[in-house]
Design an enzyme around this catalytic site. Structure first.
Site, PDB file in Angstrom:
ATOM      1  N   CYS A 122      89.696  29.519  43.690  1.00 53.44           N
ATOM      2  CA  CYS A 122      89.013  29.518  44.988  1.00 53.44           C
ATOM      3  C   CYS A 122      87.825  28.557  45.075  1.00 53.44           C
ATOM      4  CB  CYS A 122      88.536  30.928  45.319  1.00 53.44           C
ATOM      5  SG  CYS A 122      89.859  32.144  45.314  1.00 53.44           S
ATOM      6  N   HIS A 378      90.473  31.705  54.575  1.00 57.02           N
ATOM      7  CA  HIS A 378      90.150  31.179  53.243  1.00 57.02           C
ATOM      8  C   HIS A 378      91.336  30.400  52.693  1.00 57.02           C
ATOM      9  CE1 HIS A 378      89.008  30.784  49.143  1.00 57.02           C
ATOM     10  NE2 HIS A 378      89.388  31.973  48.694  1.00 57.02           N
ATOM     11  N   GLY A 410      89.171  33.361  41.087  1.00 52.30           N
ATOM     12  CA  GLY A 410      90.234  34.114  40.445  1.00 52.30           C
ATOM     13  C   GLY A 410      90.265  33.920  38.940  1.00 52.30           C
TER      14      GLY A 410
END
Length: 422
Positions: A122, A378, A410
């Site tokens: 991310c 996102h 993550g």
């Protein structure tokens, strides 16, 4: 006093007064130097709902082509001067390395402009910007682009994660890296006693802030509209449409309305589609160079990169990433949390964002003032680059100066960066 001692006393006095004159904290990072790494353009596409929105039939590479073309057009940079482009992506095979290099050529960059793609989950978009900033800072290149793109419509799903080998599965902590983020976030919410009511209140506020910002036109400066081919799911008819705004922002959202949604990851759980980040498509790009280069080229400086941090945490606690990364970035910048004007903290899940904000003791009014990923989405590889344009625009609109962008990552990491608006 001997002449030697008198001289020593004079030198000590001089050093003391010199140290007193050295700018510290906020004053220090607001100073300007020819060697500063600055932003001269930051923009993004609209963010649209994965599988349903305006970009559902648009390839990630095409989103990147449009974004890079827009960056060249808006900044008026000579593409021949750009030496490297770094693109964050999470879901495309090989992080999109081949098609993104092709996309840069289609966008108008010459073959002499290099390109790489990268995947740090991310935070990929932010890592792309930081990699370019650091390459400029160390003298490897003079001008570069940090970008991020994701088509979750095309690539989101179980196939995006490789099967673990027996070697990995035998290691307990390593095995935790493949636990789905929704599942581990549900467990974290339970362990940290973050109730559904608190999460829903936070999510509703994100939607309300984003709705108000969109109606006020606050996103228009950072968004570059895009015409795309779109297949109507009801008629199967292909149409050309103009996508010019984030289409995931729900109107009139309230905490009471969110109470009606069913928990997504476990019976009686607290996390659902309304208090977690949306599956989305989008792209963003940031043009970076030294201040001296920008001034020489007549580029309009809109912001400055100060520093960044990246940290690791337990895989099952990936949501606490910002809580650990932000203090490290602040320490590197030499500032305290009270000296930050705006925080852009990715809302992967309301549970983890609420916890991080509370544990860090941040002023909630400064956090995501125009909503966040819960409200407008996102796109995994895009978000870190998207935050730069959103942050700098908000700082400029409100006459503020110092901002921080951050996100959980993550498999158990966190990343943060400090920026200054000019």
């Amino acid at each position: 006093m001997s002449s030697a001692r008198q001289r020593l006393s004079q030198v000590q006095s001089h050093l003391a007064s010199s140290e007193a004159d050295i700018p510290r904290g906020r004053e220090s990072i607001l100073q300007k130097s020819p060697d500063d790494v600055v932003v001269t353009c930051a923009l993004r596409t609209p963010l649209t709902r994965g599988g349903k929105g305006g970009f559902k039939d648009t390839a990630a590479a095409d989103l990147l082509v449009h974004t890079l073309k827009s960056l060249i057009s808006r900044s008026r940079i000579d593409p021949n001067l750009v030496e490297d482009i770094s693109v964050g992506n999470v879901l495309a095979p090989g992080a999109g390395a081949t098609e993104f290099r092709a996309a840069a050529l289609v966008a108008g960059f010459p073959e002499t402009t290099a390109l790489k793609s990268l995947n740090r989950q991310c935070s990929s978009g932010l890592q792309a910007c930081v990699d370019i900033a650091n390459a400029i800072r160390c003298g490897m290149i003079d001008i570069g682009v940090g970008a991020g793109v994701e088509s979750m419509s095309s690539n989101y799903g179980p196939g995006a994660v490789s099967e673990f080998s027996e070697t990995l599965d035998k290691h307990e902590e390593a095995k935790n890296c493949k636990v789905p983020m929704g599942v581990l976030s549900e467990q974290m919410a339970s362990d940290r006693r973050i109730t559904r009511e608190v999460q829903d209140a936070f999510a509703a506020k994100s939607f309300q802030k984003a709705e108000a910002a969109q109606k006020a036109g606050k996103f228009e400066e950072e968004i570059v509209p895009m015409k795309v081919k779109w297949v109507d799911p009801k008629t199967d008819e292909e149409k050309e449409i103009l996508v010019d705004k984030d289409d995931g922002i729900r109107q009139g959202m309230t905490a009471e309305g969110l109470k009606k949604l069913k928990a997504a990851f476990e019976e009686g759980g607290s996390i659902h589609a309304g208090n977690a980040s949306q599956v989305s498509d989008g792209a963003a790009a940031v043009l970076l160079m030294k201040r001296s280069t920008a001034e020489k080229l007549g580029q309009r400086i809109v912001g400055k990169f100060v520093c960044s941090s990246v940290v690791g945490v337990k895989p099952l606690l990936m949501g606490i990433g910002p809580w650990k990364a932000i203090p490290v970035a602040l320490e590197k910048a030499g500032i305290g949390k009270e000296e930050v004007d705006v925080w852009e903290i990715n809302e992967a899940f309301a549970s983890q964002c609420v916890w991080c904000v509370k544990e860090l003791g941040l002023d909630e009014s400064k956090v995501n003032p125009n909503g966040g990923a819960i409200a407008f989405g996102h796109p995994l590889g895009c978000t870190g680059a998207r935050q730069v344009s959103t942050l700098l625009n908000e700082l400029g609109r409100t006459g503020k100066k110092v901002g921080v962008s951050s996100m959980c990552v993550g498999t158990g990491m966190g990343m943060a960066a400090v920026w200054v608006k000019e």
